[in-house]
Design a protein around this motif. Structure first.
Motif, PDB file in Angstrom:
ATOM      1  N   MET A 177       0.809  -1.166   0.000  1.00 23.10           N
ATOM      2  CA  MET A 177       0.000   0.000   0.000  1.00 23.10           C
ATOM      3  C   MET A 177       0.864   1.245   0.000  1.00 23.10           C
ATOM      4  N   THR A 178       1.481   1.403  -1.031  1.00 22.63           N
ATOM      5  CA  THR A 178       2.282   2.606  -1.163  1.00 22.63           C
ATOM      6  C   THR A 178       1.414   3.727  -1.689  1.00 22.63           C
ATOM      7  N   GLY A 179       1.733   4.903  -1.331  1.00 18.54           N
ATOM      8  CA  GLY A 179       1.012   6.056  -1.802  1.00 18.54           C
ATOM      9  C   GLY A 179      -0.167   6.433  -0.928  1.00 18.54           C
ATOM     10  N   THR A 180      -0.457   5.657   0.092  1.00 22.25           N
ATOM     11  CA  THR A 180      -1.548   6.044   0.988  1.00 22.25           C
ATOM     12  C   THR A 180      -0.950   6.694   2.220  1.00 22.25           C
ATOM     13  N   THR A 181      -1.648   7.614   2.729  1.00 24.11           N
ATOM     14  CA  THR A 181      -1.195   8.280   3.952  1.00 24.11           C
ATOM     15  C   THR A 181      -2.135   7.915   5.084  1.00 24.11           C
ATOM     16  N   GLU A 182      -1.548   7.734   6.195  1.00 25.63           N
ATOM     17  CA  GLU A 182      -2.360   7.416   7.361  1.00 25.63           C
ATOM     18  C   GLU A 182      -2.791   8.702   8.029  1.00 25.63           C
ATOM     19  N   SER A 183      -4.004   8.739   8.376  1.00 29.40           N
ATOM     20  CA  SER A 183      -4.531   9.906   9.080  1.00 29.40           C
ATOM     21  C   SER A 183      -4.346   9.675  10.573  1.00 29.40           C
ATOM     22  N   THR A 184      -3.673  10.562  11.200  1.00 26.65           N
ATOM     23  CA  THR A 184      -3.458  10.449  12.643  1.00 26.65           C
ATOM     24  C   THR A 184      -4.425  11.395  13.331  1.00 26.65           C
ATOM     25  N   ALA A 185      -5.583  10.916  13.564  1.00 27.07           N
ATOM     26  CA  ALA A 185      -6.590  11.726  14.252  1.00 27.07           C
ATOM     27  C   ALA A 185      -6.365  11.595  15.745  1.00 27.07           C
ATOM     28  N   THR A 186      -6.033  12.679  16.346  1.00 32.22           N
ATOM     29  CA  THR A 186      -5.838  12.671  17.788  1.00 32.22           C
ATOM     30  C   THR A 186      -6.925  13.526  18.419  1.00 32.22           C
ATOM     31  N   ALA A 187      -7.361  13.075  19.546  1.00 29.06           N
ATOM     32  CA  ALA A 187      -8.373  13.842  20.272  1.00 29.06           C
ATOM     33  C   ALA A 187      -7.714  15.077  20.857  1.00 29.06           C
ATOM     34  N   PRO A 188      -8.419  16.180  20.848  1.00 29.77           N
ATOM     35  CA  PRO A 188      -7.839  17.386  21.428  1.00 29.77           C
ATOM     36  C   PRO A 188      -7.602  17.199  22.925  1.00 29.77           C
ATOM     37  N   VAL A 189      -6.484  17.666  23.359  1.00 35.56           N
ATOM     38  CA  VAL A 189      -6.135  17.545  24.770  1.00 35.56           C
ATOM     39  C   VAL A 189      -6.920  18.606  25.532  1.00 35.56           C
ATOM     40  N   SER A 190      -7.638  18.155  26.499  1.00 36.81           N
ATOM     41  CA  SER A 190      -8.469  19.067  27.271  1.00 36.81           C
ATOM     42  C   SER A 190      -7.682  19.632  28.432  1.00 36.81           C
ATOM     43  N   ALA A 191      -7.784  20.920  28.611  1.00 35.23           N
ATOM     44  CA  ALA A 191      -7.118  21.578  29.729  1.00 35.23           C
ATOM     45  C   ALA A 191      -8.050  21.691  30.927  1.00 35.23           C
ATOM     46  N   ALA A 192      -9.240  21.152  30.825  1.00 35.38           N
ATOM     47  CA  ALA A 192     -10.229  21.293  31.881  1.00 35.38           C
ATOM     48  C   ALA A 192      -9.792  20.696  33.213  1.00 35.38           C
ATOM     49  N   PRO A 193      -9.243  19.462  33.262  1.00 38.82           N
ATOM     50  CA  PRO A 193      -8.831  18.942  34.570  1.00 38.82           C
ATOM     51  C   PRO A 193      -7.743  19.797  35.214  1.00 38.82           C
ATOM     52  N   THR A 194      -6.803  20.271  34.418  1.00 40.25           N
ATOM     53  CA  THR A 194      -5.746  21.103  34.965  1.00 40.25           C
ATOM     54  C   THR A 194      -6.314  22.426  35.451  1.00 40.25           C
ATOM     55  N   THR A 195      -7.227  22.990  34.674  1.00 44.86           N
ATOM     56  CA  THR A 195      -7.843  24.248  35.063  1.00 44.86           C
ATOM     57  C   THR A 195      -8.681  24.069  36.324  1.00 44.86           C
ATOM     58  N   ARG A 196      -9.440  22.979  36.377  1.00 42.91           N
ATOM     59  CA  ARG A 196     -10.243  22.716  37.574  1.00 42.91           C
ATOM     60  C   ARG A 196      -9.359  22.483  38.795  1.00 42.91           C
ATOM     61  N   ALA A 197      -8.279  21.766  38.626  1.00 39.55           N
ATOM     62  CA  ALA A 197      -7.369  21.505  39.740  1.00 39.55           C
ATOM     63  C   ALA A 197      -6.718  22.799  40.223  1.00 39.55           C
ATOM     64  N   ARG A 198      -6.324  23.644  39.284  1.00 36.82           N
ATOM     65  CA  ARG A 198      -5.708  24.922  39.656  1.00 36.82           C
ATOM     66  C   ARG A 198      -6.721  25.813  40.370  1.00 36.82           C
ATOM     67  N   ARG A 199      -7.964  25.803  39.881  1.00 39.25           N
ATOM     68  CA  ARG A 199      -8.988  26.626  40.512  1.00 39.25           C
ATOM     69  C   ARG A 199      -9.281  26.123  41.926  1.00 39.25           C
ATOM     70  N   ALA A 200      -9.316  24.816  42.097  1.00 38.89           N
ATOM     71  CA  ALA A 200      -9.539  24.251  43.433  1.00 38.89           C
ATOM     72  C   ALA A 200      -8.391  24.627  44.363  1.00 38.89           C
ATOM     73  N   ALA A 201      -7.174  24.590  43.870  1.00 36.02           N
ATOM     74  CA  ALA A 201      -6.023  24.976  44.682  1.00 36.02           C
ATOM     75  C   ALA A 201      -6.108  26.455  45.049  1.00 36.02           C
ATOM     76  N   ASN A 202      -6.534  27.293  44.107  1.00 33.46           N
ATOM     77  CA  ASN A 202      -6.705  28.715  44.400  1.00 33.46           C
ATOM     78  C   ASN A 202      -7.801  28.933  45.438  1.00 33.46           C
ATOM     79  N   ASP A 203      -8.863  28.139  45.349  1.00 34.25           N
ATOM     80  CA  ASP A 203      -9.939  28.234  46.339  1.00 34.25           C
ATOM     81  C   ASP A 203      -9.439  27.844  47.727  1.00 34.25           C
ATOM     82  N   TYR A 204      -8.573  26.841  47.791  1.00 36.16           N
ATOM     83  CA  TYR A 204      -7.987  26.465  49.078  1.00 36.16           C
ATOM     84  C   TYR A 204      -7.130  27.597  49.644  1.00 36.16           C
ATOM     85  N   ALA A 205      -6.411  28.295  48.792  1.00 42.32           N
ATOM     86  CA  ALA A 205      -5.585  29.418  49.252  1.00 42.32           C
ATOM     87  C   ALA A 205      -6.459  30.518  49.834  1.00 42.32           C
TER      88      ALA A 205
END
Length: 99
Positions: free
Chosen positions: A1-29
């Motif tokens: 299978m020469t000439g075909t390209t593989e599509s590397t579909a990656t899921a977008p990395v979510s920053a939500a857990p990091t943001t939530r963790a940082r916000r919780a840490a700020n709330d503790y402060a």
């Protein structure tokens, strides 16, 4: 299978857990600061250790409000010092204005 390209579909990395963790840490402060400050006036036996715990949790969880967490810890220590001074002065765990 020469000439075909593989599509590397990656899921977008979510920053939500990091943001939530940082916000919780700020709330503790913030909670550390507020409980430490309030503890200087009332319930220093309970609020002093709470300020120490909240400040430590904020620092270990990577808060961006490090100064507020350290101030909360310092106020928590001050709460316990005030408690010790009151206990030494009149032998009780409560404020007394009657003399």
């Amino acid at each position: 299978m020469t000439g075909t390209t593989e599509s590397t579909a990656t899921a977008p990395v979510s920053a939500a857990p990091t943001t939530r963790a940082r916000r919780a840490a700020n709330d503790y402060a913030v909670a550390s600061f507020v409980t430490g400050l309030t503890g200087l006036l009332v319930f220093n036996l309970f609020l002093g250790p709470c300020a120490l715990i909240f400040g430590t949790l904020a620092l270990t969880r990577g808060t961006s409000r490090r100064g507020r967490a350290w101030l909360g810890i310092a106020l928590g220590v001050a709460d316990l010092v005030v408690l010790a001074a009151l206990t030494a002065a009149n032998g009780t765990l409560s404020w007394s204005t009657a003399g």
